[in-house]
Design a protein around this motif. Sequence first.
Motif, PDB file in Angstrom:
ATOM      1  N   CYS A 100       0.833  -1.208   0.000  1.00 46.55           N
ATOM      2  CA  CYS A 100       0.000   0.000   0.000  1.00 46.55           C
ATOM      3  C   CYS A 100       0.866   1.256   0.000  1.00 46.55           C
ATOM      4  CB  CYS A 100      -0.934  -0.006   1.209  1.00 46.55           C
ATOM      5  SG  CYS A 100      -2.047  -1.440   1.262  1.00 46.55           S
ATOM      6  N   PHE A 101       0.311   2.342  -0.549  1.00 46.19           N
ATOM      7  CA  PHE A 101       1.082   3.560  -0.763  1.00 46.19           C
ATOM      8  C   PHE A 101       0.205   4.800  -0.568  1.00 46.19           C
ATOM      9  CE2 PHE A 101       2.522   0.193  -3.563  1.00 46.19           C
ATOM     10  CZ  PHE A 101       3.902   0.193  -3.395  1.00 46.19           C
ATOM     11  N   VAL A 102       0.862   5.894  -0.201  1.00 42.98           N
ATOM     12  CA  VAL A 102       0.300   7.226  -0.380  1.00 42.98           C
ATOM     13  C   VAL A 102       0.784   7.692  -1.746  1.00 42.98           C
ATOM     14  CG1 VAL A 102       0.234   9.602   0.452  1.00 42.98           C
ATOM     15  CG2 VAL A 102       0.292   7.704   2.093  1.00 42.98           C
ATOM     16  N   VAL A 103      -0.127   8.171  -2.587  1.00 48.15           N
ATOM     17  CA  VAL A 103       0.187   8.462  -3.988  1.00 48.15           C
ATOM     18  C   VAL A 103      -0.218   9.892  -4.328  1.00 48.15           C
ATOM     19  CG1 VAL A 103      -0.120   7.720  -6.388  1.00 48.15           C
ATOM     20  CG2 VAL A 103      -0.298   6.048  -4.533  1.00 48.15           C
ATOM     21  N   ALA A 104       0.594  10.555  -5.140  1.00 49.12           N
ATOM     22  CA  ALA A 104       0.247  11.858  -5.712  1.00 49.12           C
ATOM     23  C   ALA A 104       0.437  11.780  -7.222  1.00 49.12           C
ATOM     24  CB  ALA A 104       1.116  12.971  -5.128  1.00 49.12           C
ATOM     25  N   VAL A 105      -0.596  12.140  -7.977  1.00 47.77           N
ATOM     26  CA  VAL A 105      -0.568  12.048  -9.439  1.00 47.77           C
ATOM     27  C   VAL A 105      -0.801  13.432 -10.033  1.00 47.77           C
ATOM     28  CG1 VAL A 105      -1.642  11.016 -11.482  1.00 47.77           C
ATOM     29  CG2 VAL A 105      -1.438   9.684  -9.368  1.00 47.77           C
ATOM     30  N   GLY A 106       0.046  13.818 -10.999  1.00 47.39           N
ATOM     31  CA  GLY A 106      -0.106  15.095 -11.677  1.00 47.39           C
ATOM     32  C   GLY A 106      -1.005  14.983 -12.890  1.00 47.39           C
ATOM     33  N   LEU A 107      -1.479  16.100 -13.379  1.00 45.77           N
ATOM     34  CA  LEU A 107      -2.339  16.110 -14.557  1.00 45.77           C
ATOM     35  C   LEU A 107      -1.627  15.611 -15.799  1.00 45.77           C
ATOM     36  CD1 LEU A 107      -4.216  19.517 -14.075  1.00 45.77           C
ATOM     37  CD2 LEU A 107      -5.021  17.207 -13.519  1.00 45.77           C
ATOM     38  N   ASP A 108      -0.289  15.582 -15.761  1.00 46.26           N
ATOM     39  CA  ASP A 108       0.476  15.059 -16.896  1.00 46.26           C
ATOM     40  C   ASP A 108       0.730  13.557 -16.776  1.00 46.26           C
ATOM     41  OD1 ASP A 108       2.236  15.045 -14.786  1.00 46.26           O
ATOM     42  OD2 ASP A 108       3.816  16.195 -15.799  1.00 46.26           O
ATOM     43  N   GLY A 109       0.173  12.924 -15.749  1.00 46.21           N
ATOM     44  CA  GLY A 109       0.320  11.479 -15.571  1.00 46.21           C
ATOM     45  C   GLY A 109       1.528  11.061 -14.757  1.00 46.21           C
ATOM     46  N   THR A 110       2.428  11.975 -14.431  1.00 43.42           N
ATOM     47  CA  THR A 110       3.557  11.634 -13.574  1.00 43.42           C
ATOM     48  C   THR A 110       3.048  11.417 -12.149  1.00 43.42           C
ATOM     49  OG1 THR A 110       4.033  13.963 -13.118  1.00 43.42           O
ATOM     50  CG2 THR A 110       5.171  12.935 -14.983  1.00 43.42           C
ATOM     51  N   PHE A 111       3.731  10.554 -11.407  1.00 38.46           N
ATOM     52  CA  PHE A 111       3.271  10.271 -10.054  1.00 38.46           C
ATOM     53  C   PHE A 111       4.438  10.036  -9.113  1.00 38.46           C
ATOM     54  CE2 PHE A 111       3.690   6.124 -12.066  1.00 38.46           C
ATOM     55  CZ  PHE A 111       4.210   5.309 -11.063  1.00 38.46           C
ATOM     56  N   ASP A 112       4.187  10.284  -7.850  1.00 36.05           N
ATOM     57  CA  ASP A 112       5.105   9.970  -6.760  1.00 36.05           C
ATOM     58  C   ASP A 112       4.332   9.152  -5.737  1.00 36.05           C
ATOM     59  OD1 ASP A 112       7.685  11.880  -7.072  1.00 36.05           O
ATOM     60  OD2 ASP A 112       5.885  12.968  -7.707  1.00 36.05           O
TER      61      ASP A 112
END
Length: 315
Positions: A263-275
């Motif tokens: 499991c993860f905490v995820v952040a996704v940008g409008l350009d599809g990149t994610f951390d």
Amino acid sequence: MKSGIRLPTTTCIGSASEWTVHASAMALPRGGYTQGVMIRAVLAVLVLAGAGACEDRVPSPTGVLFAQYTECSGQNPCTPEVVVTNRSGGEVRRFAIQTDQGPCGSILNVQWAGENVIGAECHVNPSLGYYYEVDATTGKVMHEYLGYGFVRSPDLAKVAHVGWIIHFAPAWVKSQYLQVGNTILYPLPPGMKPVDQKPLEMAPEVVTAKGLVYAGVHEFQSRFAWSPDSRRLGFIECLVDYRLRDDSRQAFEEGGKRENERCFVVAVGLDGTFDRTPISMASSSMSAQQVVLRWTDARTLVATFPSGDVQLQVR
């Protein structure tokens, strides 16, 4: 009840800024979403039993107009309507949401998507809903989006949601994906940029079949939280593998056994990149706990669990 509004039952409104999630009732996975719908049904029953009506009104960006919606029931059949009122509570206009398939029969939520545009979520089943952007003056549908878990961005220009899935299907077919409008942002195959999805078109395949194992099924564990600049979305997800006991048709229909959950905490940008950053908590534990997602600035996402905070710094 406010003057000029005829409400069949209740006008309870969901907020576009809900970042607090109690996973047992409001999380996005199918079971939690179903419970959220059941809670609304229970509230309607309480109203009919004399518990009183919820009359919250959602203000437009300038605060000149307010939106709410009517609900119907078996005891009080009707066509749900969006009701627009002024500051004093007087009715300005009302309309049913008319689509090519007929009027929306179950409105779950209304939000403002601009000073003269209302976003309304209509329920179909626990894995499918429609979100309509409607002209607040004419009632005409301007855009429609398919999925569930709709969350309007702070700048009001965008709506994020889980993409549509087949309700009765194995878990690996119901791998969840994030859309903004009709654009799929996450997950995507390596090297693929965000892609527009046509109505009822399947999402790009990201689950891999390795023998009897379907690996990398995405299961979202929270609502989406927009960053304050409306450029990123934060959420919690788990990746799960499903192992079949053999290659028989019956084993396929049984859906396999869950394994290798991460499991993860995820952040996704409008350009599809994610951390993303891992968390040491199983999805079964999250379902009984309060999880709060918040952005402290445009690049810092914090997930608060009873055991403490997990911070994700976006690159």
